[in-house]
Design a protein around this motif. Structure first.
Motif, mmCIF file in Angstrom:
data_model
loop_
_atom_site.group_PDB
_atom_site.id
_atom_site.type_symbol
_atom_site.label_atom_id
_atom_site.label_comp_id
_atom_site.label_asym_id
_atom_site.label_seq_id
_atom_site.Cartn_x
_atom_site.Cartn_y
_atom_site.Cartn_z
ATOM 1 N N LEU A 1 3.769 -7.236 30.353
ATOM 2 C CA LEU A 1 5.133 -7.662 30.660
ATOM 3 C C LEU A 1 5.590 -6.996 31.960
ATOM 4 N N ARG A 2 6.244 -7.822 32.816
ATOM 5 C CA ARG A 2 6.756 -7.287 34.072
ATOM 6 C C ARG A 2 8.285 -7.226 34.028
ATOM 7 N N ALA A 3 8.865 -6.716 35.106
ATOM 8 C CA ALA A 3 10.323 -6.553 35.133
ATOM 9 C C ALA A 3 11.031 -7.899 34.944
ATOM 10 N N GLY A 4 10.504 -8.944 35.582
ATOM 11 C CA GLY A 4 11.124 -10.272 35.483
ATOM 12 C C GLY A 4 11.123 -10.779 34.047
ATOM 13 N N ASP A 5 10.049 -10.486 33.306
ATOM 14 C CA ASP A 5 9.952 -10.933 31.911
ATOM 15 C C ASP A 5 11.010 -10.223 31.062
ATOM 16 N N ILE A 6 11.132 -8.922 31.328
ATOM 17 C CA ILE A 6 12.109 -8.142 30.552
ATOM 18 C C ILE A 6 13.530 -8.604 30.883
ATOM 19 N N ALA A 7 13.771 -8.906 32.163
ATOM 20 C CA ALA A 7 15.096 -9.386 32.573
ATOM 21 C C ALA A 7 15.417 -10.716 31.887
ATOM 22 N N PHE A 8 14.403 -11.565 31.760
ATOM 23 C CA PHE A 8 14.598 -12.870 31.103
ATOM 24 C C PHE A 8 15.040 -12.662 29.649
ATOM 25 N N VAL A 9 14.328 -11.809 28.945
ATOM 26 C CA VAL A 9 14.665 -11.552 27.537
ATOM 27 C C VAL A 9 16.057 -10.914 27.451
ATOM 28 N N ALA A 10 16.315 -9.973 28.375
ATOM 29 C CA ALA A 10 17.601 -9.265 28.345
ATOM 30 C C ALA A 10 18.758 -10.240 28.561
ATOM 31 N N TRP A 11 18.567 -11.174 29.486
ATOM 32 C CA TRP A 11 19.628 -12.143 29.774
ATOM 33 C C TRP A 11 19.924 -12.987 28.532
ATOM 34 N N ILE B 1 10.504 -15.169 22.890
ATOM 35 C CA ILE B 1 11.511 -14.269 22.286
ATOM 36 C C ILE B 1 12.908 -14.660 22.783
ATOM 37 N N GLY B 2 13.054 -14.812 24.109
ATOM 38 C CA GLY B 2 14.369 -15.122 24.681
ATOM 39 C C GLY B 2 14.946 -16.409 24.109
ATOM 40 N N VAL B 3 14.138 -17.457 24.111
ATOM 41 C CA VAL B 3 14.639 -18.760 23.663
ATOM 42 C C VAL B 3 14.900 -18.752 22.154
ATOM 43 N N VAL B 4 14.019 -18.107 21.395
ATOM 44 C CA VAL B 4 14.235 -18.083 19.937
ATOM 45 C C VAL B 4 15.509 -17.304 19.586
ATOM 46 N N VAL B 5 15.757 -16.215 20.284
ATOM 47 C CA VAL B 5 16.997 -15.450 20.059
ATOM 48 C C VAL B 5 18.209 -16.350 20.330
ATOM 49 N N PHE B 6 18.143 -17.066 21.443
ATOM 50 C CA PHE B 6 19.248 -17.967 21.808
ATOM 51 C C PHE B 6 19.424 -19.056 20.747
ATOM 52 N N VAL B 7 18.312 -19.637 20.310
ATOM 53 C CA VAL B 7 18.371 -20.737 19.326
ATOM 54 C C VAL B 7 18.973 -20.245 18.006
ATOM 55 N N VAL B 8 18.562 -19.049 17.586
ATOM 56 C CA VAL B 8 19.098 -18.507 16.323
ATOM 57 C C VAL B 8 20.610 -18.303 16.457
ATOM 58 N N ALA C 1 5.240 -26.504 35.916
ATOM 59 C CA ALA C 1 5.406 -25.266 35.147
ATOM 60 C C ALA C 1 4.858 -24.082 35.921
ATOM 61 N N ARG C 2 3.690 -24.300 36.558
ATOM 62 C CA ARG C 2 3.077 -23.189 37.291
ATOM 63 C C ARG C 2 3.876 -22.816 38.523
ATOM 64 N N ALA C 3 4.431 -23.870 39.176
ATOM 65 C CA ALA C 3 5.127 -23.617 40.433
ATOM 66 C C ALA C 3 6.512 -23.022 40.201
ATOM 67 N N SER C 4 7.096 -23.259 39.036
ATOM 68 C CA SER C 4 8.476 -22.836 38.808
ATOM 69 C C SER C 4 8.556 -21.364 38.415
ATOM 70 N N TRP C 5 9.744 -20.797 38.573
ATOM 71 C CA TRP C 5 9.932 -19.399 38.171
ATOM 72 C C TRP C 5 9.721 -19.257 36.669
ATOM 73 N N LEU C 6 10.094 -20.299 35.914
ATOM 74 C CA LEU C 6 9.959 -20.230 34.456
ATOM 75 C C LEU C 6 8.481 -20.145 34.046
ATOM 76 N N GLY C 7 7.642 -20.883 34.799
ATOM 77 C CA GLY C 7 6.211 -20.878 34.488
ATOM 78 C C GLY C 7 5.578 -19.506 34.691
ATOM 79 N N ARG C 8 6.196 -18.704 35.548
ATOM 80 C CA ARG C 8 5.613 -17.387 35.833
ATOM 81 C C ARG C 8 6.057 -16.307 34.844
ATOM 82 N N ILE C 9 7.049 -16.665 34.016
ATOM 83 C CA ILE C 9 7.507 -15.693 33.011
ATOM 84 C C ILE C 9 6.458 -15.604 31.897
ATOM 85 N N ASP C 10 6.206 -14.417 31.417
ATOM 86 C CA ASP C 10 5.241 -14.229 30.322
ATOM 87 C C ASP C 10 5.671 -15.057 29.105
#
Lengths: 279, 251
Positions: free
Chosen positions: B224-234, B35-42, B20-29
């Motif tokens: 929150l950093r740019a990558g976090d916002i991009a994740f939610v936006a995607w 928020i991103g996953v819950v939006v997708f799940v809903v 988790a720590r080494a992956s890009w996903l682990g570095r996302i806030d």
């Protein structure tokens, strides 16, 4: 100033088993005291009681002049840093620095980052700040737990079996750390060798206080040691045996430094005697 | 995954944490991930058109593939949830037909896979602290944290007891009617609870002794950093497209 003042404290477990009976103890600022005794003597219970985790109890207990009662336990605990026997009981956060900061953040203390840096430096684990505590050795976890306690800058340190479960190297490192620490501390242990290196005074507890005084003095009380099932430090046993052979020391040394000084004194004395006989 | 900051000796979760720590996903806030996953799940849960449901399943599988969470772990977790998914799908199939049953399986699977990736790609503490910072009441987040800690302690004590039993020659499992085995297993269960309870008390006193009241607080509040916002936006974008097509606005 009295950091800890205990008068006639008695405590009984919920199932009716008596744990402590009429215990009195007072510790001045900067003093280091060890509570020694066999397993089941009530040492850990005593420390947990001082930390406000065993209420209600009979008698009076004051920390920094504040009386400990059920309703004041949280407030009194702010003066106390309790080191648990098993550091895993104490370490909770995902990184070492976060864990060290846990107490100061909870207590709303100022200069949290400075406190963390200072505590890590004091325990010589600055380089572990970003590490995961659960990946560390038992000895290092103990240091993290101590750093977590020191960061709160408590007036009284309570250490429950600090040397338990450590390998010889980690044990001697920890002893040195505690010996050099300028803090008021009360440690529960049955490691008399460690106590000899760290503390100024010992309390022999076996439900109630059986003895209170210097460790060297306790070493001369064979009956009390026997009843409490305590093993004197090797250096004390060596000099007791020498004493039985007629090379009696002035007191019973309990640390290596005291032993060396005593050995030099015995050798000089014997040299003088032999010179006297030759003359 | 949900981790080991609490206890130290759960090898697999620790390994997963390393991932988790080494992956890009682990570095996302964690807040962005939640928020991103819950939006997708809903959005996925509201889909009824088979092609859209399959699209959401494909997206969930793609998310799992890109997450760098070990496949084996995800597969094992999914297999654990599968009986429940199948029961629900079979019930729908019985009353509404096979196609609806298939939709139910695919829809539920896409939600479960996305949530499993979220849980597996985030350290437990971060996940719970993320929930807290998103406004989940402190009582709930702390209860989750303490419950999780207790479950780990329980598992730890059980592992110790099992080792101790094996070391003393207990084999067990010969028959469900083997009275001695049942006695030993019953006693083990009792002892596990007693010991875990004692250790949980110690752990709680450990927290209290360091000023803990009822809220887990962090040393530094993450931003929150740019990558976090991009994740939610995607995720928001993908979920909006699925919802729009479902509602007939597009296609």
């Amino acid at each position: 100033m009295k950091v800890l003042d205990i008068e006639g404290v008695s405590f009984t477990y919920e199932d009716g088993t008596p744990a402590l009976k009429g215990v009195s103890l007072s510790i001045d600022e900067g003093e280091k005291v060890a509570v020694v005794g066999p397993n089941g003597a009530g040492k850990s219970t005593f420390l947990h009681l001082i930390a406000g985790f065993r209420t209600p109890f009979e008698g009076s207990l004051k920390v920094m002049g504040e009386r400990l009662e059920e309703r004041t336990a949280d407030q009194v605990r702010r003066h106390i840093g309790l080191l648990f026997q098993d550091p895993d009981d104490q370490i909770f956060m995902p990184t070492v620095e976060e864990d060290v900061a846990f107490g100061p953040v909870n207590l709303g203390l100022d200069r949290v980052e400075d406190r963390v840096i200072q505590a890590l430096r004091c325990t010589s684990i600055e380089d572990l700040a970003k590490r995961k505590p659960h990946r560390l050795s038992h000895g290092m976890k103990k240091r993290v737990a101590i750093a977590g306690v020191l960061a709160m800058e408590p007036e009284l340190l309570l250490l429950d079996e600090p040397t338990a479960g450590l390998d010889p190297r980690s044990r001697s490192d920890l002893i040195e750390l505690l010996r050099n620490m300028k803090r008021t501390m009360l440690m529960a242990t049955h490691d008399l060798e460690a106590a000899a290196e760290i503390v100024d005074r010992v309390v022999l507890l076996n439900g109630s206080v059986v003895f209170e005084g210097g460790l060297s003095e306790l070493m001369s009380k064979d009956d009390a040691l026997e009843r409490a099932g305590l093993e004197p430090p090797q250096i004390a046993r060596l000099f007791k045996r020498l004493g039985a052979m007629g090379y009696g020391p002035q007191g019973v040394p309990v640390t290596l430094d005291q032993g060396v000084a005593e050995a030099v004194r015995v050798i000089e004395r014997e040299k003088g005697r032999s010179r006297g006989r030759n003359d | 995954m949900i981790v080991a900051h609490v206890r130290g000796h759960h090898t697999r979760p620790e390994e997963l944490d390393e991932h988790a720590r080494a992956s890009w996903l682990g570095r996302i806030d964690p807040r962005a991930k939640i928020i991103g996953v819950v939006v997708f799940v809903v959005a996925a849960a509201l889909l009824t058109r088979t092609e859209l449901i399959l699209a959401s399943l494909s997206l969930a599988v793609a998310f799992a593939a890109m997450s760098q969470v070990p496949y084996r772990h995800l597969a094992r977790m999914y297999l654990g949830a599968l009986p429940f998914i199948l029961v629900a799908s079979a019930s729908v199939a019985l009353f509404a037909g096979l196609e609806r049953g298939f939709d139910m399986w695919a829809r539920t699977s896409s939600c479960v896979i996305a949530l499993l990736v979220l849980a597996s790609g985030t350290e437990t503490f971060e996940l719970f602290s993320g929930l807290r910072r998103l406004g989940v009441p402190k009582l709930v987040s702390t209860l989750l944290m303490l419950t999780y800690k207790y479950v780990l302690i329980l598992g730890d004590e059980l592992a110790r007891m099992k080792t101790a039993r094996r070391a003393r020659g207990f084999k067990g499992g010969r028959s469900i009617l083997d009275r001695r085995s049942l006695d030993v297993i019953g006693n083990t269960a009792g002892m596990v609870f007693v010991r875990a309870s004692a250790r949980a008390d110690d752990g709680y006193e450990g927290l209290r002794s360091r000023g803990f009241r009822s809220d887990m607080k962090l040393m530094r509040a993450p931003r929150l950093r740019a990558g976090d916002i991009a994740f939610v936006a995607w995720f928001a974008c993908v979920s909006s497209i699925l919802a729009a097509v479902q509602l007939g606005g597009v296609g």
